[in-house]
Enzyme design. Structure first.
Site, PDB file in Angstrom:
ATOM      1  N   GLU A 117       0.840  -1.199   0.000  1.00  0.00           N
ATOM      2  CA  GLU A 117       0.000   0.000   0.000  1.00  0.00           C
ATOM      3  C   GLU A 117       0.875   1.250   0.000  1.00  0.00           C
ATOM      4  OE1 GLU A 117      -2.293  -0.041   3.833  1.00  0.00           O
ATOM      5  OE2 GLU A 117      -1.320  -1.995   3.981  1.00  0.00           O
ATOM      6  N   LYS A 119       2.609   4.630   1.159  1.00  0.00           N
ATOM      7  CA  LYS A 119       3.069   5.140   2.454  1.00  0.00           C
ATOM      8  C   LYS A 119       2.792   6.637   2.474  1.00  0.00           C
ATOM      9  CE  LYS A 119       6.778   4.944   5.767  1.00  0.00           C
ATOM     10  NZ  LYS A 119       6.469   6.303   6.244  1.00  0.00           N
ATOM     11  N   ASP A 121       2.420  10.465   3.512  1.00  0.00           N
ATOM     12  CA  ASP A 121       3.267  11.392   4.249  1.00  0.00           C
ATOM     13  C   ASP A 121       2.369  12.200   5.188  1.00  0.00           C
ATOM     14  OD1 ASP A 121       5.623  12.541   5.001  1.00  0.00           O
ATOM     15  OD2 ASP A 121       5.632  14.025   3.397  1.00  0.00           O
ATOM     16  N   TYR A 246      -7.088   8.025   5.580  1.00  0.00           N
ATOM     17  CA  TYR A 246      -7.177   6.689   4.994  1.00  0.00           C
ATOM     18  C   TYR A 246      -6.889   5.659   6.076  1.00  0.00           C
ATOM     19  CZ  TYR A 246      -7.266   8.599   0.288  1.00  0.00           C
ATOM     20  OH  TYR A 246      -7.622   9.266  -0.851  1.00  0.00           O
ATOM     21  N   LYS A 334      10.922   2.688   0.798  1.00  0.00           N
ATOM     22  CA  LYS A 334      10.825   4.126   0.539  1.00  0.00           C
ATOM     23  C   LYS A 334      11.325   4.527  -0.839  1.00  0.00           C
ATOM     24  CE  LYS A 334      10.490   6.125   4.994  1.00  0.00           C
ATOM     25  NZ  LYS A 334      11.087   7.140   5.838  1.00  0.00           N
ATOM     26  N   CYS A 428      34.531  39.887 -14.391  1.00  0.00           N
ATOM     27  CA  CYS A 428      34.225  38.561 -14.943  1.00  0.00           C
ATOM     28  C   CYS A 428      35.362  37.610 -14.585  1.00  0.00           C
ATOM     29  CB  CYS A 428      34.071  38.651 -16.458  1.00  0.00           C
ATOM     30  SG  CYS A 428      33.905  37.039 -17.249  1.00  0.00           S
ATOM     31  N   CYS A 431      37.156  36.631 -18.211  1.00  0.00           N
ATOM     32  CA  CYS A 431      37.867  37.590 -19.059  1.00  0.00           C
ATOM     33  C   CYS A 431      38.305  38.844 -18.305  1.00  0.00           C
ATOM     34  CB  CYS A 431      37.007  37.975 -20.261  1.00  0.00           C
ATOM     35  SG  CYS A 431      35.577  38.981 -19.814  1.00  0.00           S
ATOM     36  N   CYS A 446      28.617  40.095 -17.536  1.00  0.00           N
ATOM     37  CA  CYS A 446      29.881  40.414 -18.187  1.00  0.00           C
ATOM     38  C   CYS A 446      29.518  41.022 -19.532  1.00  0.00           C
ATOM     39  CB  CYS A 446      30.712  39.145 -18.388  1.00  0.00           C
ATOM     40  SG  CYS A 446      32.083  39.403 -19.544  1.00  0.00           S
ATOM     41  N   CYS A 451      33.960  37.480 -24.576  1.00  0.00           N
ATOM     42  CA  CYS A 451      34.300  36.702 -23.389  1.00  0.00           C
ATOM     43  C   CYS A 451      34.261  35.206 -23.720  1.00  0.00           C
ATOM     44  CB  CYS A 451      33.313  37.020 -22.269  1.00  0.00           C
ATOM     45  SG  CYS A 451      33.511  35.979 -20.825  1.00  0.00           S
TER      46      CYS A 451
HETATM   47 ZN   LIG Z   1      33.676  37.689 -19.328  1.00  0.00          ZN
END
Ligand SMILES: [Zn+2]
Length: 686
Positions: A117, A119, A121, A246, A334, A428, A431, A446, A451
């Site tokens: 059945e 489980k 929660d 239930y 589980k 950045c 770069c 950036c 880049c």
């Molecule tokens: Zn960059």
């Protein structure tokens, strides 16, 4: 109404309302509207008000009791409420089977079957009925002694306040072929059952919304709300929480032989059981059962965290006995956890295709839902602030579906004092260009188009599913190609040779051949995909499709004026500007020319010839159209079943207005005819 008449009426109303409850909650079907049922309850309530001494404990009006409690009384369980051992994997469940079969004789093992059945929660509770009436409802507590939460459980409609009538039960048992098994059954005797009080996902979301709106902390999971609601001293609050119930265990012994029979009987007695519960004749079936619900759990209106498996035969169940605090014959199989606790080892930033800087948490690797996770997205600087996250923190990580996990919570209580705050870099990381953030945007970017990080991301995007969709060309291979200097921009993909690939890791002749073939197969591309693949900021799949529908050829899209772009309904001014600028930047012009040179062919979007959607509509054109010749526009209208007229009248449906419109425009305004511009017209006939 005399007291005698009132008594009869009350009895009838109670019985009818209880039968309706059984229809709705246990059988899941109802022939009476909620309004009608409410009016019957109201009548019962009024009658009981006039004759207070006729009120009984099982009256549907008694679900919400009056006064809040000071505290809960203790209740000793008739039999201990044991907890279950957990199994997480197939191996665990096979080991469990091996352990129990060893304790049983060969004959006992022969017909060994299981009952499976869901489980839930939620919160496990025990209900005791005396003389057919719900008398005590208790929490599990420490397994031996729980708390008396009867008045709160009474607020749950799915829990019957009394068992069904003895006649109904007897005929139910007969119909189910269980009359012989339960011949000792007497409703007057004490009856003990167990089950789960729980809350739906929908109700969970609703309550959390209310919590947040009130400035309170949201509940972490439905189980917490279920427990919190059942352990409320004021049952009026519990009643607001629309809980469900239930039943899953008949504790009283009436001679039932299997757990399967218990489920059948629970339903006959008036309890709601979940139809997913089922007998499995061997352990393979058990494994498949869990697999099925692991896959389909999202269809359920409530959360489950696995399935409960037990030996179906009650005699064998008892024979297997108890080990520690758990019965040997049952186990919680589980699901893999979707949440886990781990540590944030570092926070780094990632540069995206558009230059967006995304902070990422580097985690101590942890398994969540069967996948090892070592990074979590932090979205942006503000998110780090919101979480209050520091490097070195212990956190709860959650994964929904297959997406990159999120950090759900920081466990500040576990801090040692050595945690370090994270500072967003100013430049950045790839770069070195200083980052920019334009309010109200929460993202740092950036701004360097060249880049390396941005370019790498653009490659992934270019070959992706919604763009060129090149099979077998993932980030790993692109990284290698870039690292070997084989690519400077995506156009270079189309000139790759098999011999180039053979130098790379994991490439053999066959795979090299296949990849080159796969790339070559995608040289022809639909206009919408091509527009999307260009990666213009703000142009997602939808906008790319719109542009393809309106302009139909790349040549026209490249030539369109900013003014005309701004006229398109679904495209904002920022995106319109991005599109216009894109086709005028020198780098992009060079890139486009290179794509065509290496053989990329963009297929124009063809008009739908068979559509008759303009049937019966009359158009008038005036002024000069910028992307269409007038004759072509007329042809398009006619092809879709529409009419073109030279003069405006009250029969005209649309006037399409180009540049320098004539008197037709004024006339249309006067007559109140709908006026559309060229871009609207193009979108319209699409
Ligand atoms: Zn960059």
């Amino acid at each position: 109404m005399t007291k005698q008449e009132a008594k009869q009426r009350i009895e009838k109303l109670k019985r009818f309302i209880n039968q309706q409850r059984y229809q709705v909650h246990v059988l899941d079907r109802s022939d009476l509207s909620a309004v009608a049922l409410d009016s019957l309850k109201k009548e019962l309530f009024d009658l009981e008000n006039s004759f207070p001494d006729l009120v009984t404990a099982d009256s549907p009006t008694q679900r919400v009791a009056g006064v809040p409690l000071e505290k809960f009384d203790k209740v000793e369980h008739t039999q201990p409420m044991l907890s279950l051992q957990d199994a997480f994997s197939e191996q665990d469940i096979l080991d469990w089977e091996a352990r129990i079969t060893k304790l049983l004789s060969a004959k006992e093992n022969e017909g060994l079957d299981y009952f499976c059945e869901l489980k839930f929660d939620g919160l496990a509770v025990e209900l005791i009925f005396r003389e057919g009436l719900l008398t005590i409802g208790a929490t599990r507590g420490n397994g031996l002694v729980g708390e008396d939460v009867t008045c709160n459980l009474k607020t749950i409609e799915a829990i019957p306040l009394s068992l069904r009538g003895e006649d109904e039960i007897v005929s139910g048992l007969k119909a189910a072929g269980l009359a012989e098994v339960f011949q000792s059954f007497k409703a007057a005797e004490e009856l003990v059952i167990r089950g789960e009080a729980l809350i739906s996902k929908k109700e969970f979301a609703k309550i959390n919304q209310q919590q947040m709106a009130a400035g309170l902390v949201a509940y972490a999971n439905p189980r917490n709300i279920a427990a919190g609601s059942i352990r409320q001293l004021d049952s009026k609050i519990t009643a607001q929480r629309k809980m469900d119930f239930y039943a899953w265990d008949l504790v009283s012994d009436f001679g039932q032989k299997t757990h399967e029979q218990e489920h059948l009987v629970l339903k006959i007695l008036g309890f709601k059981i979940h139809p997913a519960a089922k007998r499995c004749s061997n352990i393979d079936e058990v494994i498949r059962y869990r697999e099925y619900w692991l896959k389909h759990r999202d269809r359920l209106p409530f959360e489950i965290d696995g399935v409960v498996v037990q030996v179906n035969n009650n005699k064998l169940f008892d024979k297997l006995g108890v080990a520690g605090k758990s019965p040997r014959a049952a186990i919680a199989f589980k699901f893999p956890l979707r949440e886990a606790q781990t540590m944030v080892q570092n926070i780094i930033v990632q540069v995206g295709r558009t230059g967006a800087i995304t902070p990422l948490a580097i985690l101590k690797p942890v398994a969540i839902g069967g996948v090892t996770v070592s990074r979590a997205t932090l979205h942006n600087e503000d998110e780090i602030q919101r979480l209050g996250l520091k490097i070195g923190d212990t956190v709860i990580v959650g994964r929904a579906g297959d997406v990159i996990p999120d950090i759900l919570r920081v466990l500040r209580e576990l801090r040692t004092g050595r945690e370090k705050s994270f500072k967003m870099p100013h430049a950045c990381p790839v770069c070195g260009t200083p980052l920019v953030r334009k309010e109200p945007d929460v993202i740092w970017r950036c701004p360097n188009q060249k880049c390396k990080a941005r370019q790498r991301r653009y490659f992934y995007y270019f070959v992706g599913r919604a763009a060129f969709d090149i099979d077998g060309l993932g980030p790993q291979i692109i990284n290698q190609l870039l690292d070997y200097g084989l690519l400077s921009d995506p156009a270079d993909l189309f000139t790759l040779q098999e011999t180039d690939l053979l130098n790379l890791e994991r490439f053999a002749e066959k795979s090299a051949h296949n990849l080159v073939k796969a790339i070559s197969a995608k040289k022809r591309i639909r206009l919408s995909r091509f527009i999307y693949a260009l990666g213009i900021e703000g142009v997602g799949e939808e906008t790319a499709q719109d542009l393809a529908n309106i302009f139909r050829s790349l040549r026209k899209l490249r030539a369109v004026s900013l003014e005309d772009l701004l006229k398109i309904k679904d495209i904002g001014p920022k995106t319109a500007k991005n599109i216009h600028q894109f086709f005028r930047k020198k780098d992009n012009i060079v890139f486009l020319e290179k794509l065509f040179r290496v053989g990329v062919k963009v297929e124009n979007t063809s008009p739908k010839s068979d559509s008759q959607k303009l049937s019966g509509q009359t158009f008038v054109l005036t002024g000069t159209l910028s992307t269409l010749e007038r004759e072509r526009a007329k042809e398009m209208i006619r092809r879709q079943g529409g009419n073109v007229s030279e003069s405006v009248s009250s029969d005209t449906d649309f006037v399409v207005v180009g540049e320098n419109p004539g008197s037709k425009f004024d006339k249309a305004k006067k007559l109140g005819v709908k006026i559309i511009n060229e871009t609207e017209f193009l979108a319209f006939i699409e």
